[in-house]
Write an enzyme that holds these catalytic residues in place. Structure first.
Site, PDB file in Angstrom:
ATOM      1  CB  THR A 295     181.853  -4.642  71.524  1.00  0.00           C
ATOM      2  OG1 THR A 295     181.190  -3.441  71.893  1.00  0.00           O
ATOM      3  CG2 THR A 295     182.487  -5.262  72.744  1.00  0.00           C
TER       4      THR A 295
ATOM      5  NE  ARG B  95     182.737   2.627  62.626  1.00  0.00           N
ATOM      6  CZ  ARG B  95     182.008   1.544  62.835  1.00  0.00           C
ATOM      7  NH1 ARG B  95     180.869   1.636  63.499  1.00  0.00           N
ATOM      8  NH2 ARG B  95     182.393   0.366  62.399  1.00  0.00           N
ATOM      9  CB  VAL B  96     178.652   6.232  59.320  1.00  0.00           C
ATOM     10  CG1 VAL B  96     177.484   5.396  58.818  1.00  0.00           C
ATOM     11  CG2 VAL B  96     178.174   7.607  59.763  1.00  0.00           C
ATOM     12  N   GLY B  97     179.125   3.115  60.681  1.00  0.00           N
ATOM     13  CA  GLY B  97     179.434   1.725  60.365  1.00  0.00           C
ATOM     14  C   GLY B  97     178.589   1.209  59.216  1.00  0.00           C
ATOM     15  CG  ASP B  98     177.976  -3.013  59.138  1.00  0.00           C
ATOM     16  OD1 ASP B  98     178.216  -2.484  60.249  1.00  0.00           O
ATOM     17  OD2 ASP B  98     177.568  -4.178  59.021  1.00  0.00           O
TER      18      ASP B  98
ATOM     19  CB  THR C 207     176.151  -8.160  63.941  1.00  0.00           C
ATOM     20  OG1 THR C 207     176.433  -9.567  64.016  1.00  0.00           O
ATOM     21  CG2 THR C 207     174.642  -7.978  63.905  1.00  0.00           C
ATOM     22  N   GLY C 208     179.040  -7.135  63.565  1.00  0.00           N
ATOM     23  CA  GLY C 208     180.491  -7.316  63.596  1.00  0.00           C
ATOM     24  C   GLY C 208     181.203  -6.140  62.956  1.00  0.00           C
TER      25      GLY C 208
ATOM     26  N   GLY D 258     182.079  -3.434  60.979  1.00  0.00           N
ATOM     27  CA  GLY D 258     181.320  -2.770  59.924  1.00  0.00           C
ATOM     28  C   GLY D 258     182.158  -2.394  58.723  1.00  0.00           C
TER      29      GLY D 258
HETATM   30  N1  GLY Z   1     178.416  -3.597  62.620  1.00  0.00           N
HETATM   31  C1  GLY Z   1     178.336  -2.501  63.489  1.00  0.00           C
HETATM   32  C2  GLY Z   1     179.355  -1.488  63.262  1.00  0.00           C
HETATM   33  O1  GLY Z   1     180.450  -1.790  62.821  1.00  0.00           O
HETATM   34  O2  GLY Z   1     179.093  -0.339  63.553  1.00  0.00           O
END
Ligand code: GLY
Length: 317
Positions: A164, A195-198, A218-219, A221
């Site tokens: 998720t 790991r770094v998301g958006d 959201t979703g 990244g």
């Molecule tokens: N939008 C959250 C992530 O991908 O980390």
């Protein structure tokens, strides 16, 4: 340009309580980014929300790592933390980066030390529920390893745990038209450590321009980063687009670009993933859109706190 009916706060669907609190704080005269951060703090502290803060789903090594960003419209300042461990309120730490430093983003061990220096207590974020979800994922990863898969075991378990990208975003506008925004998350579940998301990337998971509006995502990244999602939405609002249309336009762009990576699309050329986008304009108009139907978002204004359906690009079968 100011909101016609007083302050407004919007959030992802898991943020009804967050917008209610943010709206109350706006009515009391709070700064918009402070109101947004206080709102999402409720969800960060909720062990039952597995997308953020305490109880968030861990990385591949079963360690919870948080990302968050904040932005203050009146000063156009931003603050962010990434891969932050052992600290519940990542958004409030990001706000300290904004308020107390000349930097925009602090990551990893440095972010953790910065949090301690600002009095945020050390806390293990991994709940039993999140650990068990990780364990189910781990056991079913590879049927050639020594962890027994679902079909190799001789007793029943709860089944697979999908990966998720749950997150909470909140944008707020005061009755005077000042904006603030914030996005906070435990990120993609079972991600590679580091790991770094958006969410902590300014312009991707969150952006705010006091002359136009604020936006968040959201979703998945990676898809949002590669299309500078939130910055694109705010740019479209600055050009006069309604927030819903701006979100829909960026959702379509992300869906179109996903076709360039075959593994990301289904047999009909549609994304296998989802992205949800949220926008709040300086005049209090708001909207949301996702790639796939069925999404909603939270809003609080003079009519109270509630969820509303999001626009979408593709209808789910
Ligand atoms: N939008 C959250 C992530 O991908 O980390």
């Amino acid at each position: 340009m100011t909101p016609r009916n007083g302050p407004v706060a919007i959030a992802s669907a898991n943020g009804v309580g967050a917008v209610e609190l943010a709206h109350q704080r706006l009515r009391e005269g709070a700064d918009p980014v402070v109101a947004a951060v206080e709102g999402v703090g409720l969800v960060e502290a909720d062990p039952d929300d597995m997308s953020v803060g305490l109880g968030g789903l861990p990385n591949e090594e079963c360690v919870v790592e948080l990302d968050a960003s904040v932005m203050h419209g009146p000063t156009h300042k931003a603050g962010a933390v990434a891969a932050l461990r052992d600290t519940v309120h990542a958004a409030a730490v990001a706000l300290k980066v904004l308020q107390n430093t000349d930097h925009v983003m602090i990551v990893g061990e440095g972010a953790k030390r910065f949090a301690r220096q600002h009095g945020f207590p050390a806390q293990d974020l991994l709940t039993d529920r999140a650990r068990e979800a990780w364990l189910r994922w781990k056991m079913q990863l590879n049927d050639g390893d020594d962890w027994l898969d679902e079909n190799q075991r001789d007793w029943n378990t709860d089944g697979a745990t999908p990966r998720t990208t749950g997150t909470i975003h909140c944008s707020a506008v005061t009755a005077d038209g000042d904006l603030g925004a914030c996005t906070t998350t435990s990120g993609l579940s079972y991600k590679l450590p580091g790991r770094v998301g958006d969410s902590p990337i300014i312009g991707a998971g969150m952006f705010c321009d006091n002359e136009a509006g604020a936006a968040g995502a959201t979703g998945r990244g990676e898809a949002v980063i590669q299309s500078c999602g939130s910055h694109s939405i705010v740019g479209l609002m600055a050009a006069g687009m309604h927030p819903t249309d701006a979100c829909l336009e960026v959702a379509k762009t992300i869906a179109r670009r996903s076709k360039l990576q075959r593994r990301l699309i289904d047999d009909n050329g549609r994304p296998r993933f989802d992205v949800k986008l949220y926008a709040l304009r300086k005049d209090g108009k708001f909207g949301s859109a996702s790639i796939w139907s069925g999404a909603s978002f939270a809003v609080a204004d003079a009519d109270g706190a509630r969820t509303e359906p999001a626009a979408f690009v593709y209808e789910r079968a």
